[in-house]
Design an enzyme around this catalytic site. Structure first.
Site, PDB file in Angstrom:
ATOM      1  N   ASP A 242      -0.732  21.774  39.273  1.00 42.03           N
ATOM      2  CA  ASP A 242      -2.050  22.756  37.655  1.00 42.03           C
ATOM      3  C   ASP A 242      -3.379  22.083  38.391  1.00 42.03           C
ATOM      4  O   ASP A 242      -3.296  20.912  38.794  1.00 42.03           O
ATOM      5  CB  ASP A 242      -1.666  22.044  36.254  1.00 42.03           C
TER       6      ASP A 242
ATOM      7  N   ASN B 291      -6.299  22.878  36.792  1.00 40.20           N
ATOM      8  CA  ASN B 291      -7.461  23.224  36.375  1.00 40.20           C
ATOM      9  C   ASN B 291      -7.113  22.364  34.433  1.00 40.20           C
ATOM     10  O   ASN B 291      -8.005  22.965  33.809  1.00 40.20           O
ATOM     11  CB  ASN B 291      -8.075  24.279  35.756  1.00 40.20           C
TER      12      ASN B 291
ATOM     13  N   ASP C 113      -0.666  26.453  38.892  1.00 41.28           N
ATOM     14  CA  ASP C 113      -1.278  27.991  38.764  1.00 41.28           C
ATOM     15  C   ASP C 113      -1.218  28.067  40.841  1.00 41.28           C
ATOM     16  O   ASP C 113      -1.204  27.092  41.683  1.00 41.28           O
ATOM     17  CB  ASP C 113      -2.866  27.315  38.232  1.00 41.28           C
TER      18      ASP C 113
ATOM     19  N   ASP D 130       8.705  37.402  43.673  1.00 42.84           N
ATOM     20  CA  ASP D 130      10.357  37.446  42.565  1.00 42.84           C
ATOM     21  C   ASP D 130       9.686  38.509  42.345  1.00 42.84           C
ATOM     22  O   ASP D 130       8.560  39.237  41.500  1.00 42.84           O
ATOM     23  CB  ASP D 130       9.929  36.457  42.066  1.00 42.84           C
TER      24      ASP D 130
ATOM     25  N   ASP E 140      15.454  39.780  42.271  1.00 42.60           N
ATOM     26  CA  ASP E 140      15.722  39.778  40.716  1.00 42.60           C
ATOM     27  C   ASP E 140      16.997  40.704  40.550  1.00 42.60           C
ATOM     28  O   ASP E 140      16.966  42.022  40.051  1.00 42.60           O
ATOM     29  CB  ASP E 140      14.876  39.608  40.175  1.00 42.60           C
TER      30      ASP E 140
ATOM     31  N   GLU F 180      19.389  38.289  44.102  1.00 45.29           N
ATOM     32  CA  GLU F 180      20.023  37.784  43.923  1.00 45.29           C
ATOM     33  C   GLU F 180      21.213  38.956  42.960  1.00 45.29           C
ATOM     34  O   GLU F 180      21.314  39.682  42.502  1.00 45.29           O
ATOM     35  CB  GLU F 180      19.516  37.531  41.820  1.00 45.29           C
TER      36      GLU F 180
ATOM     37  N   HIS G 127      15.720  27.299  39.034  1.00 48.29           N
ATOM     38  CA  HIS G 127      15.215  28.131  37.723  1.00 48.29           C
ATOM     39  C   HIS G 127      15.714  27.990  36.725  1.00 48.29           C
ATOM     40  O   HIS G 127      15.320  27.840  35.432  1.00 48.29           O
ATOM     41  CB  HIS G 127      13.766  27.958  37.684  1.00 48.29           C
ATOM     42  N   ASP G 128      16.913  28.416  36.810  1.00 48.72           N
ATOM     43  CA  ASP G 128      18.105  29.240  35.904  1.00 48.72           C
ATOM     44  C   ASP G 128      19.299  27.566  35.403  1.00 48.72           C
ATOM     45  O   ASP G 128      20.233  28.210  34.693  1.00 48.72           O
ATOM     46  CB  ASP G 128      19.097  29.844  36.658  1.00 48.72           C
TER      47      ASP G 128
END
Ligand code: GLC
Ligand code: CA
Length: 582
Positions: free
Chosen positions: A29, A31, A37, A106, A207, A268, A346-347
């Site tokens: 991050d 900011n 970001d 993605d 995806d 995927e 991430h899953d």
């Protein structure tokens, strides 16, 4: 500059790539709002390049209401303000190129957000020109048209008051499925892909790509007299891997590659078996260039309580089952298709928390698991943070988690008599959020991720487990990953060699032999907490040198190797032996 030469050199670049998965929300991050970001990704390009990755897969960065962390897209041609601006994205693409890094976006083809202008127009009236962008059906006997279950729980159908019809959604009801039978949908998706390719991205992760075709007869899964009428059941045969989906992907591939022949498409392909994976990824069929399967990641859950979905119940890892399936993938796709090698994304939970050791053998098991996986045949995909040995995100309260599937689990678990503490434990072990904790850069309060509390959280162990410390330590997991990836990329035997499993029935050893022309390499991994010994005819017959070891061993290799807990060896057949065989 001769464009033709650079094009030729680049063609099929993915055959020698290492992909680093960036989950932008949790990466860096810049900011101070606690949300990672795009400028944060730019800031860390040096780090990613130095690790040895050659490409970045970015989870969705498009404008989204974030019902499913960006997989619900409202506008495919705008950057979500939380992640930055279009200018930031263009900078990222430009800067990544300077670093020799490809960018893979993605792309969610199967569904949009219910806030997407197409859906908002579609739901207004049955005559809307966008109505047919989605899948609508009348109620059947006053209720859902079929008994199919969605992946996020409940029915695949949501009733829309305004027009009195149901629309179809395989995931959340805020993510209506697109109707790929409609050629206009297919055209729009190609336009979006081209929009990004023109900006300079190098490819897409497609995806949920196996789900784009549905069986439009919409038949029930169960027979009439099924017991529990209110239950919906998963019906993959009606919405996964249908023959028609190959047509859709092929058409998309042709339209995209016409002007961008070296754009990379990685699908995927969740439940697809090796036969289907060959269809999806065989170059001759022009569908995907590679696939990401779910098939070999599993075998670590147990249905101890039948009333709770098995996916939530962590059990002991069944190495024998893993070996069998992995061997099948290595063999069946070799020379025919192409598949990713990965331990986590991430899953799902992080690899160390599932298959390794979070405590005493954290470093050793992390290095061993990386060796085991990535020196096989295929395309390595690393999840941010695995290269420093991050473990599952453990938050103190159930309410601290955001994974949309948690309420469903909690309800089932409470019904089965579980306490809140027990439910929390299941979530800490198995929820999708376990891998979405903030990246641990330093030992500071928020791990150098941000100056503000990370949107989801960060593990306390960032004090000891972080990239800055490991940068300075020559024996760290990070430094080991760098060596390992260098080996993977620079040696033909690991890029293209054949693969053969050794010690097939050993319950504690995972070993394989790779052969390319006359070069041979042996990888031997002790997957247990106990000492193990390993031998095989190859080991005694020829001389081997040690290329890599995770326990500081590099001496002469005897005909019988004793491996300490989680130890691994990468051995290379000595040259004189090769000559001797001539
Ligand atoms: C994929 C994504 C997952 C998402 C789903 C729906 O499986 O990896 O995070 O929820 O697709 O888009
Ligand atoms: Ca931010």
């Amino acid at each position: 500059m001769n464009m033709e030469v650079s094009f030729l050199a680049d063609h099929q670049w993915w055959k020698n790539a290492v992909i680093y998965q960036v989950y932008p929300r949790s990466f860096k991050d810049t900011n101070g709002d606690g949300i990672g970001d795009i400028p944060g990704v730019i800031e860390k390009l040096d780090y990613i390049r130095k690790l040895g990755a050659t490409a970045i897969w970015l989870n969705p960065i498009f404008e989204s209401p974030h019902v499913d962390n960006g997989y619900d897209v409202r506008n495919y041609e705008k950057i979500d303000p939380g992640f930055g601006t279009m200018e930031d994205a263009e900078n990222l693409i430009k800067e990544a190129k300077k670093h020799g890094l490809k960018i893979i976006l993605d792309l969610v083809l199967n569904h949009t957000s219910d806030q997407h202008p197409w859906f908002r127009a579609a739901r207004k009236s049955k005559d809307s020109p966008y109505r047919d962008f989605y899948i609508w059906r009348d109620p059947k006997d006053g209720r859902e048209p079929t008994d199919w279950a969605s992946f996020f729980g409940g029915s695949t159908w949501a009733f829309d008051e305004q027009t009195g019809q149901y629309y179809f959604h395989l995931f959340s009801d805020k993510m209506p499925d697109l109707n790929w039978e409609n050629p206009k949908v297919r055209e729009e998706m190609v336009k979006i892909a081209r929009f990004w390719l023109e900006k300079g991205v190098d490819g897409f992760r497609l995806d949920a790509v196996i789900h784009m075709a549905k069986d439009s007869r919409f038949l029930p899964v169960r027979n009439e007299d099924a017991e529990d009428e209110t239950d919906f059941v998963l019906a993959e045969k009606y919405y996964a891997n249908l023959p028609r989906v190959h047509d859709f992907i092929h058409e998309f591939n042709r339209a995209v590659k016409k002007d961008f022949p070296d754009a990379f498409l990685i699908g995927e392909t969740a439940s697809a078996d090796t036969n289907l994976a060959v269809l999806y990824s065989s170059p001759a069929r022009e569908e995907c260039d590679a696939v990401i399967t779910f098939n070999y990641l599993g075998f670590d859950t147990e249905a101890k309580d039948k009333r709770i979905p098995e996916n939530w119940q962590q059990g002991k890892w069944n190495l024998a089952a893993f070996k069998k399936v992995m061997a099948k993938w290595q063999k069946d796709l070799y020379g025919k298709g192409y598949s990713a090698l990965y331990w986590n994304n991430h899953d799902m939970p992080r690899l160390l928390s599932r298959f390794g050791d979070e405590q005493m053998y954290r470093e050793k098991s992390a290095k061993m698991l990386a060796t085991l996986m990535y020196l096989q045949w295929g395309l390595p995909i690393l999840l941010q943070g695995e290269e420093i040995g991050m473990t599952n995100l453990k938050l103190p309260h159930l309410e601290d988690y955001e994974d949309p599937s948690i309420p469903g689990l909690a309800a089932a678990a409470r019904k089965a008599g579980c306490t809140d503490a027990e439910i929390l434990q299941m979530v800490q072990k198995r929820s999708k959020d376990t891998s979405r904790g903030a990246m641990q850069w330093t030992d500071e309060k928020y791990g150098g991720f941000s100056t503000y509390a990370p949107w989801l959280g960060i593990n306390d162990d960032t004090r000891e487990v972080n990239a800055a410390i490991q940068e300075k330590d020559p024996d760290s997991i990070l430094q080991y990953y760098r060596k390992l990836l260098e080996i993977k990329k620079s040696m033909d035997v690991f890029k293209s060699g054949t693969w053969e499993m050794l010690a097939e029935h050993d319950p504690n050893i995972y070993a394989y032999l790779r052969t390319y022309n006359r070069q041979r390499a042996l990888v031997v991994c002790n997957v247990s907490k106990e000492r193990q010994t390993f031998t095989c005819p190859e080991l005694t017959r020829t001389k081997w040198s040690c290329l890599l070891n995770n326990a500081g061993n590099s001496k002469e290799i005897p005909g019988r190797i004793v491996l300490s807990p989680y130890e691994c060896y990468v051995l290379l057949q000595k040259n004189e032996a090769i000559n001797g065989r001539n």
